[in-house]
Design an enzyme around this catalytic site. Structure first.
Site, PDB file in Angstrom:
ATOM      1  N   ASP A  52      -1.966  -1.080  -4.629  1.00 37.75           N
ATOM      2  CA  ASP A  52      -0.706  -0.337  -4.435  1.00 37.75           C
ATOM      3  C   ASP A  52       0.405  -1.197  -3.857  1.00 37.75           C
ATOM      4  O   ASP A  52       1.568  -1.083  -4.275  1.00 37.75           O
ATOM      5  CB  ASP A  52      -0.944   0.877  -3.528  1.00 37.75           C
ATOM      6  CG  ASP A  52      -1.464   2.087  -4.304  1.00 37.75           C
ATOM      7  OD1 ASP A  52      -1.951   1.901  -5.437  1.00 37.75           O
ATOM      8  OD2 ASP A  52      -1.369   3.206  -3.770  1.00 37.75           O
ATOM      9  N   ASN A  94      -1.092   3.293 -10.389  1.00 39.06           N
ATOM     10  CA  ASN A  94      -1.143   4.689  -9.955  1.00 39.06           C
ATOM     11  C   ASN A  94      -0.639   4.790  -8.519  1.00 39.06           C
ATOM     12  O   ASN A  94      -1.119   5.610  -7.724  1.00 39.06           O
ATOM     13  CB  ASN A  94      -2.572   5.242 -10.070  1.00 39.06           C
ATOM     14  CG  ASN A  94      -2.591   6.771  -9.967  1.00 39.06           C
ATOM     15  OD1 ASN A  94      -1.532   7.405 -10.023  1.00 39.06           O
ATOM     16  ND2 ASN A  94      -3.762   7.342  -9.793  1.00 39.06           N
ATOM     17  N   ASP A 296      -4.975  13.239   2.960  1.00 38.18           N
ATOM     18  CA  ASP A 296      -5.817  12.176   2.404  1.00 38.18           C
ATOM     19  C   ASP A 296      -7.169  12.085   3.089  1.00 38.18           C
ATOM     20  O   ASP A 296      -8.077  11.431   2.585  1.00 38.18           O
ATOM     21  CB  ASP A 296      -5.101  10.830   2.487  1.00 38.18           C
ATOM     22  CG  ASP A 296      -3.936  10.751   1.525  1.00 38.18           C
ATOM     23  OD1 ASP A 296      -3.193   9.760   1.580  1.00 38.18           O
ATOM     24  OD2 ASP A 296      -3.766  11.698   0.724  1.00 38.18           O
ATOM     25  N   GLU A 324      -4.231  11.222  -6.973  1.00 42.24           N
ATOM     26  CA  GLU A 324      -4.693  10.298  -8.021  1.00 42.24           C
ATOM     27  C   GLU A 324      -5.495  11.036  -9.077  1.00 42.24           C
ATOM     28  O   GLU A 324      -5.590  10.630 -10.221  1.00 42.24           O
ATOM     29  CB  GLU A 324      -5.544   9.174  -7.436  1.00 42.24           C
ATOM     30  CG  GLU A 324      -4.781   8.074  -6.730  1.00 42.24           C
ATOM     31  CD  GLU A 324      -4.385   8.412  -5.319  1.00 42.24           C
ATOM     32  OE1 GLU A 324      -4.217   9.605  -5.012  1.00 42.24           O
ATOM     33  OE2 GLU A 324      -4.211   7.497  -4.507  1.00 42.24           O
ATOM     34  N   HIS A 373      -9.751   6.212  -5.576  1.00 43.75           N
ATOM     35  CA  HIS A 373     -10.336   5.437  -4.477  1.00 43.75           C
ATOM     36  C   HIS A 373     -10.916   6.331  -3.378  1.00 43.75           C
ATOM     37  O   HIS A 373     -11.981   6.014  -2.822  1.00 43.75           O
ATOM     38  CB  HIS A 373      -9.276   4.483  -3.906  1.00 43.75           C
ATOM     39  CG  HIS A 373      -8.019   5.189  -3.474  1.00 43.75           C
ATOM     40  ND1 HIS A 373      -7.399   4.929  -2.282  1.00 43.75           N
ATOM     41  CD2 HIS A 373      -7.254   6.145  -4.070  1.00 43.75           C
ATOM     42  CE1 HIS A 373      -6.325   5.686  -2.157  1.00 43.75           C
ATOM     43  NE2 HIS A 373      -6.214   6.435  -3.247  1.00 43.75           N
ATOM     44  N   ARG A 374     -10.265   7.415  -3.080  1.00 44.46           N
ATOM     45  CA  ARG A 374     -10.729   8.252  -1.963  1.00 44.46           C
ATOM     46  C   ARG A 374     -11.970   9.047  -2.345  1.00 44.46           C
ATOM     47  O   ARG A 374     -12.806   9.344  -1.501  1.00 44.46           O
ATOM     48  CB  ARG A 374      -9.612   9.172  -1.455  1.00 44.46           C
ATOM     49  CG  ARG A 374      -8.429   8.386  -0.956  1.00 44.46           C
ATOM     50  CD  ARG A 374      -7.586   9.051   0.101  1.00 44.46           C
ATOM     51  NE  ARG A 374      -6.406   8.242   0.357  1.00 44.46           N
ATOM     52  CZ  ARG A 374      -6.423   7.110   1.065  1.00 44.46           C
ATOM     53  NH1 ARG A 374      -7.556   6.672   1.596  1.00 44.46           N
ATOM     54  NH2 ARG A 374      -5.320   6.401   1.232  1.00 44.46           N
ATOM     55  N   LYS A 399      -7.435   0.182  -4.827  1.00 42.56           N
ATOM     56  CA  LYS A 399      -6.088   0.778  -4.735  1.00 42.56           C
ATOM     57  C   LYS A 399      -5.551   0.641  -3.319  1.00 42.56           C
ATOM     58  O   LYS A 399      -4.386   0.324  -3.106  1.00 42.56           O
ATOM     59  CB  LYS A 399      -6.127   2.244  -5.148  1.00 42.56           C
ATOM     60  CG  LYS A 399      -4.757   2.909  -5.240  1.00 42.56           C
ATOM     61  CD  LYS A 399      -4.866   4.305  -5.807  1.00 42.56           C
ATOM     62  CE  LYS A 399      -3.514   4.859  -6.192  1.00 42.56           C
ATOM     63  NZ  LYS A 399      -2.726   5.297  -5.019  1.00 42.56           N
TER      64      LYS A 399
HETATM   65  O1  LIG Z   1       4.341   9.181   1.871  1.00 41.30           O
HETATM   66  C1  LIG Z   1       3.218   8.634   1.776  1.00 41.30           C
HETATM   67  O2  LIG Z   1       2.985   7.462   2.128  1.00 41.30           O
HETATM   68  C2  LIG Z   1       2.092   9.438   1.235  1.00 41.30           C
HETATM   69  C3  LIG Z   1       2.228  10.803   1.103  1.00 41.30           C
HETATM   70  C4  LIG Z   1       1.146  11.663   0.596  1.00 41.30           C
HETATM   71  O3  LIG Z   1       1.396  12.004  -0.729  1.00 41.30           O
HETATM   72  P1  LIG Z   1       2.217  13.331  -1.122  1.00 41.30           P
HETATM   73  O4  LIG Z   1       3.389  13.405  -0.218  1.00 41.30           O
HETATM   74  O5  LIG Z   1       2.561  13.097  -2.545  1.00 41.30           O
HETATM   75  O6  LIG Z   1       1.298  14.479  -0.915  1.00 41.30           O
HETATM   76  C5  LIG Z   1      -0.214  10.966   0.653  1.00 41.30           C
HETATM   77  O7  LIG Z   1      -1.165  11.726  -0.112  1.00 41.30           O
HETATM   78  C6  LIG Z   1      -0.114   9.567   0.103  1.00 41.30           C
HETATM   79  O8  LIG Z   1      -1.373   8.907   0.176  1.00 41.30           O
HETATM   80  C7  LIG Z   1       0.865   8.715   0.863  1.00 41.30           C
HETATM   81  C1  LIG Z   2      -2.343  10.085  -2.786  1.00 44.66           C
HETATM   82  C2  LIG Z   2      -2.505   8.825  -2.417  1.00 44.66           C
HETATM   83  O1  LIG Z   2      -1.673   7.779  -2.749  1.00 44.66           O
HETATM   84  P1  LIG Z   2      -0.321   7.744  -3.577  1.00 44.66           P
HETATM   85  O2  LIG Z   2       0.251   9.139  -3.641  1.00 44.66           O
HETATM   86  O3  LIG Z   2       0.530   6.821  -2.771  1.00 44.66           O
HETATM   87  O4  LIG Z   2      -0.676   7.211  -4.934  1.00 44.66           O
HETATM   88  C3  LIG Z   2      -3.641   8.379  -1.559  1.00 44.66           C
HETATM   89  O5  LIG Z   2      -3.625   7.194  -1.149  1.00 44.66           O
HETATM   90  O6  LIG Z   2      -4.559   9.204  -1.300  1.00 44.66           O
END
Ligand SMILES: O=C(O)C1=C[C@@H](OP(=O)(O)O)[C@@H](O)[C@H](O)C1
Ligand SMILES: C=C(OP(=O)(O)O)C(=O)O
Length: 418
Positions: A52, A94, A296, A324, A373-374, A399
């Site tokens: 990422d 992604n 998460d 994801e 990944h999670r 990721k």
């Molecule tokens: O702002 C961020 O860094 C994130 C916000 C969350 O996503 P959403 O806001 O789309 O739910 C989280 O799930 C993602 O891993 C990171």
């Molecule tokens: C949703 C996640 O990441 P992102 O939305 O940044 O792809 C995550 O890391 O669980």
């Protein structure tokens, strides 16, 4: 991890030792963007190096930003104050943060930008953010409501206020907030609807913006005013990833071990750190867990719940369906693959019908990770207690946590690779 399948061999003993989680993905990608938008050189230490953050760094490089990497946890970013239109579409895999954050930032750029991702990112919604940018006079299109997004930027918004529905993703708000400081006049962002799914991520955004010189005020709980300061290059240290920490906290409580991750839970600024209290309650986790402010961490906690003394209902997790993968479905599928009836979906709630007697059994199951990944990292925890748990596509952890399998290995966990 160059293998299609990985079977975890239960260690049969407490896992003890020290593991330092990697840097925060959320904070690293914020800092990379803000440093890329600033004029001058910023040194980002403690940074995550993963898929990422590489996508974000490479996108910035394609737009004229110099991004050097003197060591495994540092980015040195030199920006000119603008992101030049790239010759090719930006491919962001992604990476939701890179995709959403860049879409808003590039709207204030100059020229044509195409923001694209892999097959999974092309299914993740971005329409609310696109519509908000259209309301600001930006020439932007995303025909499917998901990436690819095409932006013909002219350097400015035509209005200084936007209302955004963040129900599907708080990243839409964070993206607009970070972009707004690059505008020509004070800008106001207002949330449509009641509240926001993951306010903790907005806090991360505001903290990072202020570190790079932005001035943000909050007239109401659902609105923000951002001054047109632009960003100032600075050195910035990134804390470890709290979501990554949840797997180590989970391994600790599942095996009755002692895993030192160096950072006390109370010192994280990320929302998932609040999962520590719930994980620490294992095997007496509460009957209802609200995941809205620690989204998460829910995969981690849902797998733990299978071994809890009593069942657990997860609420407030609707937007896990557009991460994801559809994580509610992926968790239900994986848990029922281990044993039928272990989990059930009720609307957007997930109920885990725990059974402590699962421990020590052989329940052969190949866990589809859906390239998430999670899902991979969470179900690996089940493999610490149940024999013959096989994780498919284990490399998907790259990721956000490329060293995950090595981290478990450093604690004595062994694997069988097929
Ligand atoms: O702002 C961020 O860094 C994130 C916000 C969350 O996503 P959403 O806001 O789309 O739910 C989280 O799930 C993602 O891993 C990171
Ligand atoms: C949703 C996640 O990441 P992102 O939305 O940044 O792809 C995550 O890391 O669980």
């Amino acid at each position: 991890m160059k293998t299609d399948k990985l079977t975890i061999l239960p260690p049969g003993r407490p896992l003890c030792g020290r593991v330092d989680p990697p840097g925060s993905k959320s904070i690293t990608n914020r800092a990379l963007l803000l440093a890329g938008l600033a004029r001058g050189t910023s040194r980002l230490t403690g940074a995550l190096k993963s898929d990422d953050t590489r996508y974000m760094a490479d996108a910035l490089r394609a737009m004229g930003v110099t991004v050097d990497e003197p060591d495994a946890t540092t980015f040195v970013v030199t920006g000119s104050g603008e992101l030049k239109a790239p010759a090719e579409p930006l491919f962001l895999g992604n990476a939701g943060t890179a995709t959403r954050f860049l879409t808003a930032a590039l709207a204030l750029g100059s020229g044509r930008y195409v923001v694209d991702g892999d097959e999974h990112m092309r299914k993740r919604p971005i329409k609310p953010l696109v519509e908000a940018l259209k309301s600001l006079g930006v020439a932007i299109e995303a025909p499917t409501g998901c990436p690819p997004v095409t932006i013909d930027a002219k350097g400015a918004f035509t209005r200084n206020k936007v209302v955004i529905d963040a129900g599907l993703s708080s990243q839409y708000v964070s993206a607009l907030q970070m972009a707004a400081a690059c505008g020509a006049e004070p800008f106001e962002i207002e949330l449509a609807g009641a509240d926001i799914g993951a306010r903790g991520y907005i806090d991360l955004t505001l903290a990072a913006m202020r570190a790079f010189g932005a001035k943000v005020s909050q007239p109401t709980p659902a609105s923000w005013r951002i001054e047109p300061t632009g960003y100032t290059a600075t050195d910035f240290h990134i804390e470890p990833d709290a979501s990554a920490a949840t797997y180590l906290w989970g391994a600790q409580v599942l095996t009755g071990g002692a895993i030192d991750i160096s950072t006390p839970a109370g010192e994280f600024t990320q929302p998932d750190a609040r999962a520590y209290d719930v994980i620490s309650a294992f095997p007496h986790m509460p009957a209802v867990i609200d995941g809205s402010q620690m989204q998460d961490a829910i995969p981690t906690i849902a797998v733990l719940a299978a071994f809890n003394e009593t069942p657990v209902r997860f609420v407030g997790i609707a937007n896990l369906r557009v991460k994801e993968c559809d994580r509610i479905r992926a968790l239900s599928t994986g848990l029922n693959n281990i044993r039928t009836g272990l989990a059930v979906e009720e609307g957007d709630d997930l109920i885990v019908h725990s059974d402590p007697a699962l421990t020590g059994q052989s329940l052969p199951a190949e866990i589809d990770t859906f390239a998430d990944h999670r899902i991979a990292m969470s179900f690996a925890l089940a493999g610490l207690k149940i024999r013959d748990i096989t994780i498919l596509d284990p490399g998907c952890v790259a990721k956000t946590y490329p060293g995950y399998w090595d981290a478990l290995g450093s604690l004595g966990v062994q694997f069988k690779q097929d």
